[in-house]
Design a protein around this motif. Sequence first.
Motif, PDB file in Angstrom:
ATOM      1  N   ASP A 296      -3.129 -19.495  26.527  1.00  0.00           N
ATOM      2  CA  ASP A 296      -4.044 -20.159  27.467  1.00  0.00           C
ATOM      3  C   ASP A 296      -5.483 -19.746  27.127  1.00  0.00           C
ATOM      4  O   ASP A 296      -6.385 -20.585  27.063  1.00  0.00           O
TER       5      ASP A 296
ATOM      6  N   HIS B 216      -8.605 -22.107  26.058  1.00  0.00           N
ATOM      7  CA  HIS B 216      -9.942 -22.095  26.679  1.00  0.00           C
ATOM      8  C   HIS B 216     -11.026 -21.999  25.614  1.00  0.00           C
ATOM      9  O   HIS B 216     -12.025 -22.712  25.647  1.00  0.00           O
TER      10      HIS B 216
ATOM     11  N   HIS C 190      -6.058 -29.332  28.834  1.00  0.00           N
ATOM     12  CA  HIS C 190      -5.886 -28.963  30.247  1.00  0.00           C
ATOM     13  C   HIS C 190      -5.603 -30.189  31.117  1.00  0.00           C
ATOM     14  O   HIS C 190      -4.805 -30.116  32.049  1.00  0.00           O
TER      15      HIS C 190
ATOM     16  N   HIS D  50       1.445 -22.458  33.018  1.00  0.00           N
ATOM     17  CA  HIS D  50       0.227 -23.137  32.553  1.00  0.00           C
ATOM     18  C   HIS D  50       0.005 -22.856  31.061  1.00  0.00           C
ATOM     19  O   HIS D  50      -0.328 -23.758  30.288  1.00  0.00           O
TER      20      HIS D  50
ATOM     21  N   ASN E 193      -0.016 -25.562  27.944  1.00  0.00           N
ATOM     22  CA  ASN E 193      -1.217 -25.690  27.108  1.00  0.00           C
ATOM     23  C   ASN E 193      -0.908 -25.401  25.644  1.00  0.00           C
ATOM     24  O   ASN E 193      -1.357 -26.114  24.751  1.00  0.00           O
TER      25      ASN E 193
HETATM   26 FE   LIG Z   1      -6.181 -22.591  31.303  1.00  0.00          FE
END
Ligand SMILES: [Fe+2]
Length: 401
Positions: A195, A199, A280, A294, A298
Amino acid sequence: MRETWTFHSAGQIIFGCNAALQLGEVAKQLNAKRVFVITDSILVKARLVDRIRGPLAESGAALDVFDGGEAEPSLRAAEACISRGRRFQPDAVLGLGGGSNMDLAKITATVLAHGGAPKDYVGEFKIPGPIRPLICLPTTAGTGSEVSAASVFTDTDNQIKVGILSNYLRPRVAVVDPLLTVSCPPKVTADSGIDALTHAIEAYTAVDNADFPIPPGEKTLYQGRHPLADALATRAISLIGANLRRAVKNGNDLEAREGMALAAMLAGLAFSNVGVAAVHALEYPVGGATHCSHGAGNGLLLPFVMRFNLPARRAEFAAIARLLGEDVTGLDDQAAAERAIHAVEQLRADIGIPLRLRDLGVRQEQVRLYAEKAITIKRIMRVNPRPVTVENLEGILNAAF
Ligand SMILES: [Fe+2]
Ligand SMILES: NC(=O)c1ccc[n+]([C@@H]2O[C@H](COP(=O)([O-])OP(=O)(O)OC[C@H]3O[C@@H](n4cnc5c(N)ncnc54)[C@H](O)[C@@H]3O)[C@@H](O)[C@H]2O)c1
């Protein structure tokens, strides 16, 4: 057009092994006499709550501990935490955990200050002013919620993740102690770590700040890519390339844990100012329906979205390949950029992220619906470096199926 951007962060960041020992000082500095700790039962069992009791006791503050946090929390779960908080009437809120508990702490500090219910704040700019003083201590290296302006929940009625966005949600103090992540099991380390990579990559390859398409009269927190965020995101990518496999393989590798805790925070600073993009947006419906973590959602989608975005971000992808340790000597930009996708695919496989949507239980006939839900998340979709249609999203999901 020239760029204009601002940069927001947590009020103060304390980083390093044993940083949690400074919590007493932090409580004193905030003049907190009643601290409401928000965590979950796994972290109580892992004795992480015990680790913060001593330092907080030094400050003389009274504590109440809510340990009913859950992974990928629902808006409904937030209500239980808030009613407990209403009874305790804290003057500071402390989120101890991964993104899930920190986000729960953020909405609790919001509702305690401004009333109403969590769903009233879904969207951007819905929080009217400062929230209860908030301290966040991440126990995963992933979300960057300790510095970010977001709080994310599962809307179980509509099977989608929803976000609350406001600079008021940035914690007053982020205490990032890599030692708190040592007990993370390999799957949590892998999912949250990828994750953080998502980002950093989405921020570094986002639409440029100067070209950011905000319709007149609209305000948005995300601002597109700018040089300060680039510096943070590129450092995060190289730290993740060097440390994520190590942290998954050996949770006691402190150097790797420290590298990942730093990377996650830097990536959080980058994306929470620049924005996240199509990965996302697609994860919101996929995660809302399949209840995958999550990070797993991703990580699965990341290389497929990168392949779609490559034509708009060749040079950046070539840089990402180098940052992830790929040897690109002698390759042209296209070939070097493709090495970035290859490096992410390899990392994903090495740390055990699911490779296909069908592995999460998705059925092919659901793909169109996910694409239709994702395209409506405008604040995220407009950060993507290549303009996206619903057909494009469907194509990406079919490739990932
Ligand atoms: Fe995230
Ligand atoms: N606010 C933001 O800016 C932001 C950004 C990205 C993601 N998110 C959200 O954050 C959530 C995911 O957070 P996450 O990836 O940090 O995982 P998480 O908080 O959901 O934690 C996953 C599991 O790991 C356990 N765990 C956490 N730390 C541990 C430790 N040190 N030792 C043992 N077990 C531990 C937790 O108890 C939980 O069961 C999602 O809801 C996601 O949408 C928020």
